[in-house]
Design an enzyme around this catalytic site. Structure first.
Site, short mmCIF file in Angstrom:
data_model
loop_
_atom_site.label_atom_id
_atom_site.label_comp_id
_atom_site.label_asym_id
_atom_site.label_seq_id
_atom_site.Cartn_x
_atom_site.Cartn_y
_atom_site.Cartn_z
N MET A 51 21.89 46.46 40.32
CA MET A 51 22.93 47.12 41.13
C MET A 51 23.02 46.42 42.49
O MET A 51 23.53 47.01 43.46
CB MET A 51 22.62 48.61 41.28
N LEU A 71 19.82 42.81 46.37
CA LEU A 71 18.70 42.14 45.69
C LEU A 71 17.51 41.92 46.62
O LEU A 71 17.68 41.64 47.81
CB LEU A 71 19.16 40.79 45.12
N HIS A 93 13.76 42.07 42.18
CA HIS A 93 14.82 41.53 41.31
C HIS A 93 14.58 40.04 41.05
O HIS A 93 14.73 39.56 39.92
CB HIS A 93 16.19 41.66 41.98
N GLY A 109 12.52 45.87 34.94
CA GLY A 109 11.29 46.10 35.70
C GLY A 109 10.55 47.34 35.25
O GLY A 109 11.16 48.36 34.93
N SER A 166 15.85 48.61 46.45
CA SER A 166 17.04 48.46 47.30
C SER A 166 17.13 49.64 48.27
O SER A 166 17.66 49.51 49.37
CB SER A 166 18.30 48.43 46.43
P1 AMP Z 1 18.30 48.10 40.20
O1 AMP Z 1 19.13 47.10 40.96
O2 AMP Z 1 17.53 49.01 41.07
O3 AMP Z 1 19.10 48.81 39.13
O4 AMP Z 1 17.20 47.26 39.43
C1 AMP Z 1 17.54 46.22 38.55
C2 AMP Z 1 16.32 45.80 37.79
O5 AMP Z 1 15.32 45.35 38.70
C3 AMP Z 1 15.69 46.94 36.99
O6 AMP Z 1 15.25 46.44 35.74
C4 AMP Z 1 14.54 47.36 37.86
O7 AMP Z 1 13.48 47.97 37.13
C5 AMP Z 1 14.11 46.03 38.43
N1 AMP Z 1 13.35 46.24 39.68
C6 AMP Z 1 13.73 46.97 40.76
N2 AMP Z 1 12.74 46.96 41.67
C7 AMP Z 1 11.73 46.24 41.17
C8 AMP Z 1 10.43 45.88 41.62
N3 AMP Z 1 9.95 46.27 42.79
N4 AMP Z 1 9.65 45.11 40.82
C9 AMP Z 1 10.10 44.70 39.60
N5 AMP Z 1 11.32 45.01 39.12
C10 AMP Z 1 12.12 45.76 39.88
#
Ligand code: AMP
Length: 283
Positions: A36, A39, A43, A154, A193
């Site tokens: 989303m 970044l 990410h 993640g 984020s």
């Molecule tokens: P989001 O933008 O929050 O929807 O996250 C996108 C992807 O990044 C998802 O698969 C999350 O689980 C992964 N993600 C977010 N934060 C982290 C983190 N701190 N460590 C590893 N992966 C992450």
């Protein structure tokens, strides 16, 4: 062979289709990282892993309105496409897909919701009604458009990862799901984020989340699960953070445990000021 020295930005499903055709002509593999945006290095760890394991990587950036159960949370979600692209600078064969809502959710998109079963009803599912239904819809539409060989998620969103595995099987996608470890600040705070919205003080207060998770892990087989949870829950009476849930669950079924097992996962959601944070620890 088809190559890209700089990160390329595409916006439409038509452009994505053309990109996909070029990959197929050369039998090149594609890794997919749905995000989303806003970044951060969490990410980036997924994106770098995808770049290592595939010829090309597609990073989608789309703040999915369907997965927000609060319009205020959706409005406050950070958005900065220019700095997202800047963070990816230097990556080769990386394409950013930033679709419009109309493109990702065309009328009559053919999506048929699935029953998520008990995994969808506990933890996040219990506190964010409709959230996982929105996640399933967007990932379904993205997977169908992207047709990736592998997709990276993640473990920070552990329950989401379990649901992605379910939907991949349910809808028969051929994409392999790759789980990636949680990336943390040196303080232990899980990168998110949403952390951008924390004040200096709140960033310090938020460390209670990882401290509680590590404390519970250290109590394995020394206290009962219930004792460890009660002791930790009491720490929240200081009022710095408002606890939503704290639970020790089975990593496969996400059913709450009363006895320690060889492997379990402790999951937490808490509000730090106006920011809702989640984290977990597998031990
Ligand atoms: P989001 O933008 O929050 O929807 O996250 C996108 C992807 O990044 C998802 O698969 C999350 O689980 C992964 N993600 C977010 N934060 C982290 C983190 N701190 N460590 C590893 N992966 C992450």
């Amino acid at each position: 062979m088809f190559r890209m020295a700089k990160v390329t930005l595409i916006h439409t499903s038509q452009e994505l289709q053309q990109f996909h055709e070029k990959l197929q002509e050369d039998s090149l593999s594609l890794g997919f990282v749905p995000t989303m945006g806003a970044l951060h290095h969490g990410h980036l760890s997924l994106i770098e892993k995808s770049c290592e394991e595939n010829d090309f990587t597609l990073v989608s950036i789309f703040v999915n309105p369907k997965q927000f159960n609060s319009s205020e949370d959706l409005a406050k979600y950070p958005r900065d496409l220019a700095s997202d692209i800047h963070l990816l600078d230097g990556l080769q064969n990386c394409v950013v897909f930033a679709p419009s809502e109309a493109d990702l959710y065309p009328a009559n998109d053919g999506f048929i919701p699935m029953d998520l079963g008990s995994i969808g009803r506990v933890l996040e599912g219990a506190f964010r009604p409709g959230h996982f239904e929105g996640v399933v819809h967007v990932v379904h539409n993205l997977f169908r458009l992207v047709g990736a060989n592998r997709a990276y998620f993640g473990q920070k969103d552990f329950q989401q990862l379990a649901i992605i595995r379910l939907l991949t099987k349910h809808y028969g996608f051929q994409t392999e799901i790759i789980a990636c470890p949680t990336v943390r600040e040196t303080s232990g705070l899980a990168m998110s984020s949403r952390n951008m919205r924390l004040s200096e003080q709140e960033r310090k207060d938020a460390l209670m989340i990882i401290e509680v998770l590590r404390h519970i892990a250290s109590m394995k087989n020394k206290q009962t699960v219930q004792e460890a949870l009660s002791e930790s829950t009491a720490l929240f009476s200081s009022g710095k953070l408002t606890l939503e849930y704290l639970a020790v669950v089975d990593p496969e079924t996400l059913i709450e445990l009363t006895d320690w097992q060889e492997n379990q996962i402790c999951c937490i959601a808490a509000h730090c000021g106006s920011v809702r944070l989640i984290d977990n620890l597998l031990f």
